[in-house]
Scaffold this motif. Sequence first.
Motif, PDB file in Angstrom:
ATOM      1  N   SER A 163       0.829  -1.207   0.000  1.00 38.25           N
ATOM      2  CA  SER A 163       0.000   0.000   0.000  1.00 38.25           C
ATOM      3  C   SER A 163       0.865   1.259   0.000  1.00 38.25           C
ATOM      4  N   ILE A 164       1.969   1.226   0.732  1.00 39.02           N
ATOM      5  CA  ILE A 164       2.882   2.374   0.728  1.00 39.02           C
ATOM      6  C   ILE A 164       3.506   2.536  -0.657  1.00 39.02           C
ATOM      7  N   ALA A 165       3.910   1.435  -1.270  1.00 34.39           N
ATOM      8  CA  ALA A 165       4.513   1.503  -2.604  1.00 34.39           C
ATOM      9  C   ALA A 165       3.525   2.037  -3.633  1.00 34.39           C
ATOM     10  N   VAL A 166       2.273   1.603  -3.559  1.00 38.71           N
ATOM     11  CA  VAL A 166       1.252   2.090  -4.500  1.00 38.71           C
ATOM     12  C   VAL A 166       1.035   3.591  -4.304  1.00 38.71           C
ATOM     13  N   TYR A 167       0.925   4.010  -3.045  1.00 42.01           N
ATOM     14  CA  TYR A 167       0.717   5.439  -2.795  1.00 42.01           C
ATOM     15  C   TYR A 167       1.874   6.270  -3.352  1.00 42.01           C
ATOM     16  N   LEU A 168       3.111   5.837  -3.080  1.00 33.46           N
ATOM     17  CA  LEU A 168       4.261   6.602  -3.574  1.00 33.46           C
ATOM     18  C   LEU A 168       4.327   6.588  -5.098  1.00 33.46           C
ATOM     19  N   SER A 169       3.946   5.469  -5.715  1.00 31.36           N
ATOM     20  CA  SER A 169       3.974   5.419  -7.179  1.00 31.36           C
ATOM     21  C   SER A 169       2.920   6.339  -7.789  1.00 31.36           C
ATOM     22  N   ILE A 170       1.838   6.579  -7.064  1.00 29.31           N
ATOM     23  CA  ILE A 170       0.814   7.509  -7.544  1.00 29.31           C
ATOM     24  C   ILE A 170       1.256   8.950  -7.305  1.00 29.31           C
ATOM     25  N   LYS A 171       1.828   9.205  -6.155  1.00 31.83           N
ATOM     26  CA  LYS A 171       2.164  10.568  -5.737  1.00 31.83           C
ATOM     27  C   LYS A 171       3.404  11.128  -6.441  1.00 31.83           C
ATOM     28  N   LEU A 172       4.332  10.255  -6.791  1.00 36.22           N
ATOM     29  CA  LEU A 172       5.572  10.713  -7.420  1.00 36.22           C
ATOM     30  C   LEU A 172       5.473  10.590  -8.937  1.00 36.22           C
ATOM     31  N   ASN A 173       5.943  11.612  -9.626  1.00 34.98           N
ATOM     32  CA  ASN A 173       5.946  11.623 -11.079  1.00 34.98           C
ATOM     33  C   ASN A 173       7.398  11.753 -11.543  1.00 34.98           C
ATOM     34  N   ILE A 174       7.864  10.744 -12.276  1.00 38.87           N
ATOM     35  CA  ILE A 174       9.260  10.743 -12.719  1.00 38.87           C
ATOM     36  C   ILE A 174       9.300  11.045 -14.218  1.00 38.87           C
TER      37      ILE A 174
ATOM     38  N   ASN B 145      -1.676  17.338  -5.979  1.00 41.32           N
ATOM     39  CA  ASN B 145      -3.014  16.918  -5.593  1.00 41.32           C
ATOM     40  C   ASN B 145      -3.271  15.511  -6.124  1.00 41.32           C
ATOM     41  N   ILE B 146      -3.424  14.567  -5.238  1.00 43.97           N
ATOM     42  CA  ILE B 146      -3.640  13.180  -5.666  1.00 43.97           C
ATOM     43  C   ILE B 146      -5.023  12.988  -6.291  1.00 43.97           C
ATOM     44  N   ASN B 147      -5.906  13.974  -6.124  1.00 41.29           N
ATOM     45  CA  ASN B 147      -7.229  13.895  -6.744  1.00 41.29           C
ATOM     46  C   ASN B 147      -7.127  13.861  -8.267  1.00 41.29           C
ATOM     47  N   GLN B 148      -5.971  14.252  -8.811  1.00 43.19           N
ATOM     48  CA  GLN B 148      -5.767  14.228 -10.259  1.00 43.19           C
ATOM     49  C   GLN B 148      -5.615  12.808 -10.790  1.00 43.19           C
ATOM     50  N   TYR B 149      -5.310  11.873  -9.901  1.00 42.92           N
ATOM     51  CA  TYR B 149      -5.126  10.483 -10.303  1.00 42.92           C
ATOM     52  C   TYR B 149      -6.451   9.925 -10.790  1.00 42.92           C
ATOM     53  N   GLN B 150      -6.434   9.199 -11.913  1.00 43.17           N
ATOM     54  CA  GLN B 150      -7.679   8.756 -12.553  1.00 43.17           C
ATOM     55  C   GLN B 150      -8.489   7.766 -11.715  1.00 43.17           C
ATOM     56  N   ASN B 151      -7.839   6.974 -10.893  1.00 41.54           N
ATOM     57  CA  ASN B 151      -8.555   6.008 -10.062  1.00 41.54           C
ATOM     58  C   ASN B 151      -8.575   6.428  -8.594  1.00 41.54           C
ATOM     59  N   TYR B 152      -8.656   7.712  -8.358  1.00 42.56           N
ATOM     60  CA  TYR B 152      -8.583   8.235  -6.997  1.00 42.56           C
ATOM     61  C   TYR B 152      -9.689   7.685  -6.109  1.00 42.56           C
ATOM     62  N   GLN B 153     -10.904   7.571  -6.617  1.00 44.23           N
ATOM     63  CA  GLN B 153     -12.020   7.112  -5.795  1.00 44.23           C
ATOM     64  C   GLN B 153     -11.811   5.679  -5.319  1.00 44.23           C
ATOM     65  N   ILE B 154     -11.303   4.809  -6.188  1.00 42.75           N
ATOM     66  CA  ILE B 154     -11.021   3.431  -5.792  1.00 42.75           C
ATOM     67  C   ILE B 154      -9.898   3.414  -4.761  1.00 42.75           C
ATOM     68  N   PHE B 155      -8.859   4.164  -5.025  1.00 41.44           N
ATOM     69  CA  PHE B 155      -7.727   4.239  -4.104  1.00 41.44           C
ATOM     70  C   PHE B 155      -8.185   4.758  -2.740  1.00 41.44           C
ATOM     71  N   ASN B 156      -9.000   5.790  -2.737  1.00 44.54           N
ATOM     72  CA  ASN B 156      -9.500   6.368  -1.492  1.00 44.54           C
ATOM     73  C   ASN B 156     -10.360   5.352  -0.726  1.00 44.54           C
ATOM     74  N   ALA B 157     -11.172   4.570  -1.424  1.00 42.25           N
ATOM     75  CA  ALA B 157     -12.002   3.550  -0.774  1.00 42.25           C
ATOM     76  C   ALA B 157     -11.138   2.467  -0.136  1.00 42.25           C
ATOM     77  N   ILE B 158     -10.079   2.080  -0.823  1.00 42.47           N
ATOM     78  CA  ILE B 158      -9.174   1.063  -0.275  1.00 42.47           C
ATOM     79  C   ILE B 158      -8.494   1.590   0.987  1.00 42.47           C
ATOM     80  N   ILE B 159      -8.005   2.815   0.940  1.00 41.67           N
ATOM     81  CA  ILE B 159      -7.346   3.414   2.102  1.00 41.67           C
ATOM     82  C   ILE B 159      -8.326   3.538   3.266  1.00 41.67           C
ATOM     83  N   ALA B 160      -9.551   3.953   2.974  1.00 41.26           N
ATOM     84  CA  ALA B 160     -10.549   4.106   4.040  1.00 41.26           C
ATOM     85  C   ALA B 160     -10.847   2.772   4.717  1.00 41.26           C
ATOM     86  N   ASN B 161     -10.701   1.676   3.988  1.00 40.45           N
ATOM     87  CA  ASN B 161     -10.935   0.357   4.575  1.00 40.45           C
ATOM     88  C   ASN B 161      -9.702  -0.197   5.277  1.00 40.45           C
ATOM     89  N   LEU B 162      -8.513   0.208   4.860  1.00 36.53           N
ATOM     90  CA  LEU B 162      -7.287  -0.273   5.494  1.00 36.53           C
ATOM     91  C   LEU B 162      -6.961   0.437   6.805  1.00 36.53           C
TER      92      LEU B 162
END
Length: 123
Positions: free
Chosen positions: A52-63, A73-90
């Motif tokens: 989960s940490i690796a996924v978050y960093l891969s979304i947040k960092l742009n190389i 703003n991570i809200n720019q990520y296309q699957n933000y709602q799914i990611f947010n739901a997973i985090i809310a459950n973890l």
Amino acid sequence: MSFVIGLTIVALDFFVMAVDAFIEKDSREFMGGLPRWEYILHLFVNGFHFASIAVYLSIKLNIKNDEIAVLPNINQYQNYQIFNAIIANLLPGAIIIALLHLFLCIPKTRYVWDNLRAKIQCC
């Protein structure tokens, strides 16, 4: 600035997990070591934790062009709602497990937990 604070917390989290893994054998010596089912559970939980940490960093960092940029703003990520739901459950489970580990550092609560654990017969 908040990203740097987050990275510091992640580094602290890695340190705590390393210490937890290092003292695990000693902490369960009274019961003959870590039960197999709990060892397997630890493997899966730690694996999902690091993933989960690796996924978050891969979304947040742009190389790009050998430079690392932090997305403001991570809200720019296309699957933000799914990611947010997973985090809310973890998070609730992670907080409960963290509190349990903290309580086990206190001798009085560890004694209560050990007595409760001795009553459970499993596997």
